[in-house]
Design a protein around this motif. Structure first.
Motif, short mmCIF file in Angstrom:
data_model
loop_
_atom_site.label_atom_id
_atom_site.label_comp_id
_atom_site.label_asym_id
_atom_site.label_seq_id
_atom_site.Cartn_x
_atom_site.Cartn_y
_atom_site.Cartn_z
N GLU A 187 -9.57 14.24 -6.81
CA GLU A 187 -8.68 13.41 -6.24
C GLU A 187 -7.10 13.35 -6.83
O GLU A 187 -6.15 13.07 -5.95
N PHE B 76 -5.33 15.97 -4.85
CA PHE B 76 -5.17 15.48 -3.40
C PHE B 76 -3.97 14.49 -3.41
O PHE B 76 -2.93 14.59 -2.80
N ALA B 77 -3.97 13.75 -4.51
CA ALA B 77 -2.90 12.57 -4.71
C ALA B 77 -1.47 13.56 -4.71
O ALA B 77 -0.74 12.98 -4.35
N VAL C 66 -0.41 14.66 -1.34
CA VAL C 66 -0.23 13.77 -0.62
C VAL C 66 1.39 13.25 -0.63
O VAL C 66 2.08 13.20 -0.17
N GLN D 74 0.11 10.98 3.71
CA GLN D 74 -1.27 10.63 3.68
C GLN D 74 -2.01 11.24 5.05
O GLN D 74 -3.10 11.47 5.05
N MET E 99 -4.67 14.07 4.97
CA MET E 99 -5.99 13.62 4.40
C MET E 99 -6.89 13.36 5.77
O MET E 99 -8.23 13.06 5.59
N ALA E 100 -6.25 13.24 6.59
CA ALA E 100 -7.01 13.07 7.89
C ALA E 100 -6.95 14.03 9.20
O ALA E 100 -6.11 14.84 9.27
N VAL F 41 -6.65 8.52 -2.36
CA VAL F 41 -6.11 9.37 -1.18
C VAL F 41 -7.15 10.25 -0.74
O VAL F 41 -7.09 10.25 0.46
N THR F 42 -8.27 10.45 -1.48
CA THR F 42 -9.38 11.06 -0.74
C THR F 42 -10.18 9.99 0.38
O THR F 42 -10.21 9.02 0.02
#
Lengths: 575, 105
Positions: free
Chosen positions: A241, A244-245, A248, A255, A258-259, B61-62
């Motif tokens: 996490e 990733f933070a 991002v 963000q 992440m999709a 954010v995950t």
């Protein structure tokens, strides 16, 4: 001038990475720009070459018969073969391409790597042990088991050689592009090095040397990638996490990484590409050949178990490496990025900070730069050497499978009707190896400036539309006949090549027709060409009432007993 | 060839047909599970990108898609090894028995 060509190279590289294209393209290495000569990387690669040539010398003493040449005498263990299969499959394109895709788009890289993995369970559940039980040297042994030898072998050898050719061109061009950025050497130089070394491995050491080159390369690649992923995770207290933070925060898409992005456009393309990857893996001749190097069906299953484990683990690592690159390369942009130049000076953004273009050397260099960021120049040299060794090993495997298709299927069976002795068959394999080596170098040079992005995906499409249906139906369907199998296989081959030519990746990107004019709208022909192949095999076999067809159907129960129990299967050694 | 006799005896042994039936249904079920997992994930991406892009918890954010995607990879590795283990123990035992009986008679 320099900045212009650099810009062009970057545009090409980022163009290839532009989501949709890459899914269709199969992690292509794109075009690259020559960098400063990297002596550490060259030295590391020289060590790899010295060790592998030493192994080749050792292997040469044990490569006496055709069986030694094709299958290392069947004496490879399941664990070793699993590593070698993983080595065959973890190409430079998947290491650099997938980590580059994650670096550029985040999540989409994950979708991509899943696609490349899911073919393995299918091979395990449906093919591995049956291949081992029915075959001896090539997958044509299996496909032609109860059928008329000449047409089946001719078809299977053609299918093998076409897949090998497209896969090989992509690898040779990749090698040339990589050597420019990794070692700072000329394109042609790389193509010749790969051609000559690969010939040495295959010619003198046969399958034994090729297998050990794959094993060493797989261990080096897995070790290097593990170290990089751990170094990245360590910085974030092993908390994904937190990684990733930070990614991002620093990534320009924030963000959105992440999709899922633009990688999957329409469901038909998604399913079609998925089929090419899932079933194409089970039709790649250089992968199928590996199942004959183990002594039994039990070891064949162990091989795929290990291969799937290593490949899946490797893809998880590339995902972490891609995110690590997002975070760590932006911390020192001057070292890894190209400055965005406006009128000869670096542009400055609205926030007063300097503006950067893409990565130095192109979008696929994310993992290479990260190696420098976490391990300094020596580790950079190591990873560069591994990336280049990877191509070399894959090309050796391809050449060996091409050579066995020519010598075992075409020469020994089609021309000599099974009356060739081991010595002459071996001689033909060696002559073919030299020819393939020369052809590979020639093609590598001829395609230098060409767009080869579609070639790996095309190889998968042909493998799943021509080789896989024939193999599957001949082993698992009792009513299948020679006529049906050959007709369906040819339809699958022609349809997959034809539809690829008519799709955007060739029609527009290679043949330079206007955008949007491609006749075939989807990213992969597999859904249509594979279905067509199965349908034709079914219909033609059903309509085939000849005496030959009756004989072939009558042979099915005995073939099934052997494929299910291994009774009468080729033994480990002493063919 | 003596081999033909063995093949005929195996064909006549109901245990052989039981082995084939059991192993085939096992591998077909496993294949279907794998196809559901993979195409399920791909179709989810094709039809519901928003849901996959939802954070796991507020403030994180995950997204849901990340553990699901890694989950498909882990599932692939697991299901392959489950099959290999099962085939290399239970099914191979049955197979060895069928071959032994064929050689005895």
């Amino acid at each position: 001038m320099i900045s212009q060509s650099m810009r062009n190279a970057l545009l090409l590289a980022t163009g290839v990475l532009a989501a949709g294209a890459v899914f269709a393209a199969g992690a292509d290495l794109g075009n690259t720009t020559k960098q400063a000569t990297n002596w550490v990387a060259i030295a590391m690669f020289a060590i790899f070459v010295a060790v592998t040539l030493g192994i080749t010398k050792w292997a040469a003493a044990r490569t006496k018969s055709a069986a030694d040449f094709y299958t290392a005498g069947g004496g490879i263990t399941g664990f070793q073969n699993g590593l070698a299969i993983a080595g065959d499959y973890m190409s430079a394109a998947s290491f650099l391409g997938i980590s580059g895709l994650v670096f550029a788009n985040g999540f989409d890289g994950l979708i991509f790597s899943i696609g490349w993995l899911v073919g393995w369970p299918v091979i395990t559940f449906l093919m591995a042990e049956r291949l081992r039980n029915l075959g001896k040297f090539t997958f044509a042994d299996v496909a032609a088991y109860r059928f008329s030898q000449v047409p089946m072998r001719s078809f299977a050898a053609t299918g093998s050689l076409v897949v090998v050719a497209f896969y090989m061109i992509a690898q040779m061009v990749g090698a040339g592009q990589l050597i420019k950025v990794l070692f700072g050497l000329e394109y042609t130089f790389a193509v010749v090095i790969v051609g000559v070394l690969m010939m040495c491995y295959v010619l003198f050491g046969g399958m034994t040397a090729t297998t050990w080159v794959q094993i060493i390369k797989a261990i080096m690649l897995l070790t290097g990638a593990t170290f990089m992923a751990l170094a990245v995770l360590f910085q974030f207290g092993f908390n994904p996490e937190a990684l990733f933070a930070k990614a991002v925060e620093v990534h320009s898409k924030h963000q959105a990484i992440m999709a899922p992005g633009a990688l999957i456009k329409d469901p038909v393309s998604a399913i079609s590409v998925g089929m090419a990857l899932m079933f194409g893996t089970a039709g790649l001749p250089h992968i199928l050949m590996r199942f004959f190097t183990v002594p039994s069906a039990k070891e064949a299953r162990k091989s795929v178990g290990w291969a799937t484990t290593w490949i899946g683990y490797f893809y998880i690592l590339t995902f972490i490496i891609g995110f690590g690159a997002i975070v760590m390369l932006t911390q020192d942009p001057a070292a890894y990025y190209v400055p965005k130049m406006v009128d000869g000076v670096q542009a400055v953004g609205a926030d007063g900070k300097p503006v950067w273009d893409g990565l130095r050397g192109g979008g696929n260099m994310a993992a290479i730069h990260l190696a420098n960021a976490v391990g300094g120049n020596v580790f950079l040299g190591f990873i560069s050497a591994v990336a280049f060794a990877t191509i070399l090993a894959v090309v050796a495997g391809l050449t060996l499978s091409g050579a066995s298709a020519v010598s075992h299927d075409l020469y020994a069976t089609v021309f000599k009707h099974g009356n060739a002795d081991s010595t002459s068959e071996l001689r033909v394999s060696k002559i073919t190896t030299v020819c393939l080596g020369i052809v590979a170098v020639f093609l590598g040079i001829a395609f230098e400036k060409e767009n080869v992005a579609y070639m790996v995906m095309l190889a998968f499409a042909i493998a799943c539309s021509a080789n896989f249906p024939v193999l599957f139906m001949s082993v698992l369907w009792k009513d299948c006949t020679t006529k049906g199998a050959v007709a369906g296989g040819v339809v699958g081959l022609v349809a997959s090549v034809g539809l690829t030519v008519l799709s955007a990746s060739v029609w527009e990107a290679v043949l330079k027709n206007p955008k949007g004019s491609a006749w075939f709208p989807y990213s992969s022909p597999a859904l249509f060409s594979m279905t067509a192949a199965f349908l034709v095999i079914y219909l033609v076999s059903k309509m085939d009432n000849s005496e030959q067809a009756k004989r072939e159907r009558a042979l099915y129960p005995a073939q099934k007993v052997r494929s299910e129990t291994g009774v009468g299967a080729a033994t480990a050694s002493g063919h | 060839m003596a081999n033909d006799d063995i093949v005929a005896r195996i064909e006549a042994n109901p245990k052989y047909h039981e082995l084939v039936r059991k192993r085939s249904s096992y591998s077909i079920i496993m294949s279907i599970l794998m196809i559901i997992a993979y195409y399920g994930y791909i179709l989810l991406i094709a039809f519901n990108k928003e849901w996959l892009g939802t954070p796991l918890a507020p403030g994180m954010v995950t997204t849901i898609g990340i553990p699901l995607g890694v989950g498909v990879i882990v599932f692939t590795i697991a299901i392959t090894n489950v099959y290999v283990r099962k085939a290399n123990s239970d099914f191979d035992d049955m197979s060895a028995e069928v071959i032994r009986e064929a050689n005895q008679k």
